[in-house]
Design a protein around this motif. Structure first.
Motif, PDB file in Angstrom:
ATOM      1  N   VAL A   1       0.849  -1.185   0.000  1.00 23.84           N
ATOM      2  CA  VAL A   1       0.000   0.000   0.000  1.00 23.84           C
ATOM      3  C   VAL A   1       0.893   1.246   0.000  1.00 23.84           C
ATOM      4  N   GLN A   2       0.246   2.391  -0.158  1.00 21.61           N
ATOM      5  CA  GLN A   2       0.971   3.653  -0.118  1.00 21.61           C
ATOM      6  C   GLN A   2       0.857   4.292   1.266  1.00 21.61           C
ATOM      7  N   ALA A   3       1.807   5.139   1.568  1.00 23.61           N
ATOM      8  CA  ALA A   3       1.755   5.856   2.844  1.00 23.61           C
ATOM      9  C   ALA A   3       0.433   6.599   2.970  1.00 23.61           C
TER      10      ALA A   3
ATOM     11  N   LYS B   1       2.632   4.174   7.541  1.00 22.25           N
ATOM     12  CA  LYS B   1       3.899   4.834   7.238  1.00 22.25           C
ATOM     13  C   LYS B   1       4.880   3.804   6.689  1.00 22.25           C
ATOM     14  N   PRO B   2       5.882   4.237   5.939  1.00 22.56           N
ATOM     15  CA  PRO B   2       6.897   3.287   5.468  1.00 22.56           C
ATOM     16  C   PRO B   2       7.546   2.499   6.613  1.00 22.56           C
ATOM     17  N   ASP B   3       7.675   3.111   7.790  1.00 23.06           N
ATOM     18  CA  ASP B   3       8.261   2.409   8.935  1.00 23.06           C
ATOM     19  C   ASP B   3       7.390   1.263   9.434  1.00 23.06           C
TER      20      ASP B   3
ATOM     21  N   VAL C   1       3.326  -6.814   5.126  1.00 22.67           N
ATOM     22  CA  VAL C   1       2.778  -5.476   4.892  1.00 22.67           C
ATOM     23  C   VAL C   1       3.909  -4.595   4.386  1.00 22.67           C
ATOM     24  N   THR C   2       3.711  -4.004   3.230  1.00 20.81           N
ATOM     25  CA  THR C   2       4.708  -3.114   2.654  1.00 20.81           C
ATOM     26  C   THR C   2       4.059  -1.763   2.382  1.00 20.81           C
ATOM     27  N   VAL C   3       4.650  -0.715   2.939  1.00 17.86           N
ATOM     28  CA  VAL C   3       4.123   0.633   2.779  1.00 17.86           C
ATOM     29  C   VAL C   3       5.133   1.445   1.983  1.00 17.86           C
TER      30      VAL C   3
END
Length: 127
Positions: free
Chosen positions: A12-14, A87-89, A123-125
Motif C-alpha cells: 500500500v501507499q503511505a 507509514k513506510p516504517d 505489509v509493505t508501505v
C-alpha cells in the motif's frame, strides 16, 4: 493442532489503511489473550498490539498508538488489526500470537508471553 493463520497484508501507499485478520483453530481462543507483533528485515520481532480474552483490555506500542486498533470476534475465533495512516516504517511481516495461559486479565506485551504463532503476513508501505 493449534493453528493461527494471518491474512490481509499487501503493498500500500503511505497514508493508506489495511485490516489484518488472524483466524485460529485447535484451541478455544476465546479464553486467551491475543497479540500482534511485527518484524522488519534486520530487526527483532517487536510488539504491536494485544487484546485480552474478553476484549475489554488492549495495549499498543507507542509507535502505533492512535493509528492501529486491535479487536476480536470470539464467535469467529478471529482477531483483527485495523491499521490506519500507514507509514513506510510500518513495513514488516506481521504475526499474530496466542497467550500462553487462559483468562489473563492483562494481555502480555512481550513475545515471551505467547506460545503459538502464525506464519505471518507481509505489509509493505511505499512512500
Amino acid at each position: 493442532q493449534v493453528q493461527l493463520v494471518e491474512s490481509g497484508g499487501e503493498l500500500v501507499q503511505a497514508g493508506d489503511s489495511l485490516r489484518l485478520s488472524c483466524a485460529g483453530s485447535g484451541r478455544t481462543f476465546s479464553r486467551y489473550a491475543m497479540g500482534w507483533f511485527r518484524q522488519a528485515p534486520g530487526k527483532e520481532r517487536e510488539f504491536v498490539a494485544a487484546i485480552s480474552w474478553t476484549g475489554g483490555s488492549t495495549s499498543y506500542a507507542d509507535s502505533v498508538k492512535g493509528r492501529f486498533t486491535i479487536s476480536r470476534d470470539n464467535a469467529k475465533n478471529t482477531v483483527y488489526l485495523q491499521m490506519n495512516s500507514l507509514k513506510p516504517d510500518d513495513t514488516a511481516v506481521y504475526y499474530c500470537a496466542s497467550d500462553r495461559g487462559p483468562w489473563a486479565r492483562t494481555p502480555a506485551t512481550t513475545r515471551y508471553g505467547y506460545d503459538y504463532w502464525g506464519q505471518g503476513t507481509q505489509v509493505t508501505v511505499s512512500s
